[in-house]
Design an enzyme around this catalytic site. Structure first.
Site, short mmCIF file in Angstrom:
data_model
loop_
_atom_site.label_atom_id
_atom_site.label_comp_id
_atom_site.label_asym_id
_atom_site.label_seq_id
_atom_site.Cartn_x
_atom_site.Cartn_y
_atom_site.Cartn_z
N ASP A 184 -13.24 -3.91 -1.36
CA ASP A 184 -13.01 -3.51 0.04
C ASP A 184 -14.30 -3.68 0.83
O ASP A 184 -14.98 -2.70 1.16
CB ASP A 184 -12.57 -2.04 0.10
CG ASP A 184 -11.28 -1.78 -0.65
OD1 ASP A 184 -10.31 -2.55 -0.47
OD2 ASP A 184 -11.23 -0.82 -1.44
N GLY A 188 -6.90 4.76 -8.35
CA GLY A 188 -7.04 5.84 -9.33
C GLY A 188 -7.26 5.38 -10.75
O GLY A 188 -7.08 6.17 -11.68
N ASP A 206 0.88 -1.17 0.00
CA ASP A 206 0.00 0.00 0.00
C ASP A 206 0.91 1.22 0.00
O ASP A 206 1.77 1.36 0.88
CB ASP A 206 -0.87 0.04 1.26
CG ASP A 206 -1.97 -1.02 1.25
OD1 ASP A 206 -2.09 -1.74 0.25
OD2 ASP A 206 -2.70 -1.12 2.25
N ASN A 261 -10.24 -8.19 -0.55
CA ASN A 261 -9.83 -7.74 0.78
C ASN A 261 -10.98 -7.95 1.75
O ASN A 261 -12.09 -8.30 1.35
CB ASN A 261 -9.47 -6.26 0.75
CG ASN A 261 -8.37 -5.94 -0.24
OD1 ASN A 261 -7.28 -6.48 -0.14
ND2 ASN A 261 -8.66 -5.10 -1.22
O1 1PR Z 1 -10.62 2.99 -5.26
O2 1PR Z 1 -9.68 2.27 -7.43
O3 1PR Z 1 -8.80 4.28 -6.29
O4 1PR Z 1 -8.37 1.98 -5.40
C1 1PR Z 1 -7.87 2.26 -4.12
C2 1PR Z 1 -7.15 1.04 -3.67
O5 1PR Z 1 -6.48 1.35 -2.46
C3 1PR Z 1 -8.08 -0.12 -3.41
O6 1PR Z 1 -7.51 -1.29 -3.96
C4 1PR Z 1 -8.13 -0.23 -1.88
O7 1PR Z 1 -8.17 -1.57 -1.47
C5 1PR Z 1 -6.82 0.39 -1.47
N1 1PR Z 1 -6.90 1.12 -0.19
C6 1PR Z 1 -7.50 2.31 0.01
N2 1PR Z 1 -7.34 2.69 1.30
C7 1PR Z 1 -6.63 1.74 1.90
C8 1PR Z 1 -6.20 1.73 3.31
O8 1PR Z 1 -5.62 0.78 3.81
N3 1PR Z 1 -6.48 2.82 4.01
N4 1PR Z 1 -5.64 -0.37 1.19
C9 1PR Z 1 -6.35 0.75 0.97
C10 1PR Z 1 -6.21 -1.51 1.24
C11 1PR Z 1 -5.80 -3.62 1.78
C12 1PR Z 1 -4.99 -4.66 1.30
C13 1PR Z 1 -3.97 -5.13 2.28
C14 1PR Z 1 -4.52 -6.47 2.71
C15 1PR Z 1 -3.52 -7.31 3.40
N5 1PR Z 1 -5.21 -2.39 1.57
O9 1PR Z 1 -4.71 -4.83 0.01
O10 1PR Z 1 -2.77 -5.14 1.64
O11 1PR Z 1 -5.65 -6.23 3.55
O12 1PR Z 1 -3.13 -6.74 4.60
P1 1PR Z 1 -2.63 -7.62 5.81
O13 1PR Z 1 -1.93 -8.81 5.25
O14 1PR Z 1 -1.66 -6.74 6.54
O15 1PR Z 1 -3.83 -7.95 6.61
P2 1PR Z 1 -9.45 2.93 -6.11
#
Ligand code: 1PR
Length: 553
Positions: free
Chosen positions: A402, A330, A243, A467
Site C-alpha cells: 500500500d 490479518g 475489499d 496497490n
Molecule cells: O495489513 O495484512 O492486515 O492487510 C490489509 C489489507 O487490506 C491490505 O491488503 C490493504 O491493501 C487492504 N486495505 C486496508 N485498508 C484498505 C482501504 O481501502 N481502506 N484496501 C484496504 C485496499 C486497495 C485495493 C483496491 C485497488 C483497486 N484496497 O486492493 O482493490 O486499489 O481499486 P480500484 O480498481 O477501484 O482503483 P494487512
C-alpha cells in the site's frame, strides 16, 4: 461412486478439489491410513508446495509403498501438480527421491527471462491420441482442449526426454521453455496444472476422470513430437478484488474506497456497501475473472483465531468458484483473548483449509522487511513470510503493498529509491519515492516500495500485489512508473492494482510494464466496465488472455 479416495498430506487447499468433485455429484473419502489406499477403486493425489515436503510426508505416513502398489495394480490414478511431480524419479528442488514411475527429474524454470513461479493460465499442446475402452466417443484426451487454458502455479516442471516421451499427454510453453503439462500411460493420468482451479474447463477434466473407466485402448495410442513455439502461450490475468469489512450494523459487506476512504462522503457517512462477498465473487467467476482476491480491510483490529471473519466467506465461495482465491488482511501472529498466541502460519493454514489458494500479507510484510534490514539482511526463518512459504510454498504467499507518493525535487534529497513521475508534485516536484504504509494506509513507514519487495522476495514471497494509494478509486489509470520500477526489481510475478477506469487502462499496463496481472475493484462493482469487455479489448490489442469458459459438459 464408492471407492473414490483422495490422498491428502495437509499441505494446502484441497477444499476446492473436494468442492469441484461434489459439484459433479460425487463424494470422495480422504485416505486416513495406508490401508485405505489398497481399498481405493479410484485415487486422486493432489499436491501443492514443496516436492521434498510432499515426498517426506508420503514416506512418514507410510503411503509411498501402498501408492506404488496401487498404481501397479492398474486401478485409475490421477495426480495433480506435486501429485504429478511425485511420479518422477526426483526433483532439483530436493534431495528426496520421487516414486520413480516416470523417468527424469523436475527442474526449475529459468527466472532470468520471465517471472517464476509460472503462475497463471496457459495453453497446452496435445501429444497423444488416447481412447478409453468402452467410452471411445466420450473421452479421448481426458477433455484436455488445446483451445482452452488451465491454471498453473509452480516453479519446477518435468521436461520431455527420450525415456519419458511415451508418458507425455500434453506440453505447455512458458517463455522459451517447454515442459510437461500432463502425463498419461495405462491407468495413470496426471496434470501439472490444477483442474479444480481452471474454471469449467478444468472441472470437465475432473469429470472425465470420474466418469471414465481409466482403461486405455493401447492399440489406439498415437504419440506426436512436441513442437516448440516462438510465441509465448502464457496469458495475462484479470483479477477482481473485493475489499470486505463489517458495516455499521456488523454485516460483512464488499466496500470500496477512494484513496482508501470507504465511507460515503455525503449524507450518512456509512461504510459504502457494494454487495455481498460470496454473491459478488460468484458473479465475477461467471463473468470470466481469472482470480478473485478478498481483502479484509479492517483486520488490523485483532481477531481471535476461532473467529476469523473471512473463513465462512471462503468456504461458501469455494463451493461454486473454480478459479484461484486469495485472502488478505490479518495474516500475522494473532493473540486470543486468553493470551494464546497463534503464529501467522497457523492463521494462514485456517484460510487454506477454508478454500484459499494464496494469502496476502500487508502490514506484517512491512515489519518483516524492516526487521530483515535491521538484522543485516539475514533471514531468521521465523517471519510470517518464511514460515508460510516453508509450509505451503512460495506460490501461496502474496505481498500486498500500500504505497503512496512522497515528492522530492531531486533524488539527492532522499536515500530512498526515487522515480521520475509523470504526475508532478504540488510544488512542481518531478521525482517521488513510494512510501510503504501499514494498517490500511493509516501509518507511513521509513521504507520504500523497492526495499520492501526485494526483502520480501528474499524471504520467500511468491507474488506482489501492488496497490497505489494515490490512484485507488480514482479511475485515472494504473501508476505505470511504480509498476515498472517494481517489475524490474523482482523476478516474481507482479499484479498491477489501483486506478483502472476503462478497458484501455488494462492494455496500457500490459504493454508498458511487464505486469503479469491487472486487478480492479470499483469499475467492476459499479458495473461500469464488464470483465468480458476488458478481456475482449485486451485480446484484440494482441495481449493473450484466458477465453471465458462457462460450459460444464
Ligand atoms: O495489513 O495484512 O492486515 O492487510 C490489509 C489489507 O487490506 C491490505 O491488503 C490493504 O491493501 C487492504 N486495505 C486496508 N485498508 C484498505 C482501504 O481501502 N481502506 N484496501 C484496504 C485496499 C486497495 C485495493 C483496491 C485497488 C483497486 N484496497 O486492493 O482493490 O486499489 O481499486 P480500484 O480498481 O477501484 O482503483 P494487512
Amino acid at each position: 461412486m464408492s471407492g473414490l479416495y483422495m490422498l491428502d498430506y495437509g499441505a494446502g487447499n484441497v477444499r476446492s478439489l473436494v468442492n469441484a468433485i461434489n459439484h459433479l455429484g460425487y463424494d470422495i473419502t480422504f485416505v486416513k491410513d495406508p490401508s485405505d489406499i489398497t481399498k481405493a477403486e479410484k485415487l486422486i493425489f493432489p499436491g501443492v508446495g514443496d516436492f521434498g515436503f510432499a515426498m517426506r510426508s508420503l514416506r512418514s505416513k507410510g503411503y509411498a509403498e501402498p501408492l506404488k502398489e496401487y498404481i501397479a495394480s492398474g486401478k485409475p490414478f490421477m495426480g495433480i501438480c506435486v501429485g504429478m511431480q511425485s511420479l518422477f524419479e526426483g526433483s532439483d528442488e530436493s534431495e528426496e527421491l520421487g516414486l520413480g514411475i516416470i523417468p527424469g527429474k523436475t527442474a526449475k524454470f529459468d527466472n532470468s527471462t520471465k517471472a517464476v513461479p509460472h503462475m497463471g493460465w496457459n495453453h497446452t499442446q496435445l501429444l497423444k491420441n488416447v481412447k478409453l475402452q468402452q467410452q471411445v466417443s466420450q473421452d479421448v484426451h481426458y477433455n484436455i482442449d488445446e483451445d482452452k487454458t488451465y491454471y498453473f502455479v509452480h516453479s519446477y516442471a518435468g521436461r520431455v526426454n527420450e525415456k519419458n516421451k511415451d508418458w507425455v499427454l500434453a506440453t505447455t510453453q512458458y517463455g522459451d521453455e517447454l515442459f510437461i503439462a500432463a502425463v498419461q500411460k495405462d491407468n495413470v493420468f496426471a496434470t501439472q496444472f490444477h483442474p479444480e482451479k481452471s474454471g469449467y474447463a478444468g472441472v470437465n477434466i475432473l469429470k472425465s476422470f470420474l466418469t471414465g473407466t481409466g482403461i486405455v485402448d493401447q492399440s489406439a495410442v498415437i504419440c506426436k513430437e512436441p513442437v516448440k513455439s516462438d510465441k509465448d502461450t502464457f496469458t495475462k490475468r484479470i483479477i477482481a478484488c473485493l475489499d470486505v469489512r463489517a458495516n455499521d450494523n456488523g454485516d460483512l459487506v464488499v466496500t470500496k474506497g477512494d484513496q482508501y476512504d470507504v465511507r460515503e462522503t455525503e449524507g450518512s457517512n456509512d461504510v459504502r456497501n457494494l454487495g455481498k462477498p460470496v454473491d459478488l465473487a460468484k458473479r465475477y467467476f461467471e463473468e470470466g475473472a481469472d482470480e478473485i482476491t478478498f481483502l479484509n480491510i479492517t483486520s488490523f483490529r485483532n481477531c481471535p483465531l476461532g473467529d476469523l471473519p473471512m473463513l465462512e466467506v471462503l468456504k461458501r465461495t469455494s463451493e461454486t468458484v473454480f478459479v484461484p482465491l486469495t485472502i488478505g488482511g490479518g495474516i500475522r501472529d494473532v493473540t486470543d483473548p486468553d493470551g494464546t498466541v497463534h503464529p501467522a502460519f497457523e492463521v494462514a493454514g485456517e484460510y487454506f483449509r477454508s478454500g484459499a489458494d494464496k494469502v496476502s500479507i500487508g502490514s506484517d510484510a512491512v515489519y518483516c522487511a524492516e526487521n530483515f534490514y535491521a538484522n543485516g539482511g539475514k533471514k531468521t526463518g521465523k517471519t510470517a513470510i518464511e514460515t508460510i512459504a516453508e509450509a505451503y510454498g512460495s506460490q501461496a504467499v502474496v505481498i500486498s503493498v500500500d504505497p503512496r507518493r512522497v515528492y522530492v525535487k531531486d533524488p539527492s534529497e532522499t536515500t530512498h529509491n526515487t522515480v521520475k513521475n509523470s504526475k508532478v508534485g504540488p510544488n512542481g516536484e518531478e521525482y517521488c519515492w513510494y512510501q510503504c504504509t501499514v494498517m490500511g494506509g493509516r501509518e507511513g513507514r521509513d521504507l520504500d516500495v523497492i526495499q520492501l519487495v526485494t526483502a520480501c522476495e528474499k524471504l520467500g514471497a511468491g507474488e506482489i500485489l501492488l496497490n497505489c494509494m494515490d490512484r485507488d478509486g480514482t479511475n485515472s489509470g494504473f501508476e505505470l512508473e511504480l509498476i515498472n520500477s517494481v517489475r524490474q526489481a523482482v523476478s516474481i510475478p507482479v499484479i498491477a492494482s489501483s486506478g483502472a477506469g476503462c478497458v484501455e487502462d488494462f492494455v496500457e499496463v500490459f504493454e508498458k510494464t511487464g505486469a503479469e496481472a491487472a486487478l480492479a475493484a470499483g469499475i467492476f462493482h459499479r458495473h461500469e466496465v464488464p470483465i468480458q469487455a476488458v478481456k475482449e479489448f485486451v485480446k484484440q490489442s494482441g495481449v493473450p488472455v484466458r477465453p471465458i469458459d462457462a460450459t460444464l459438459l
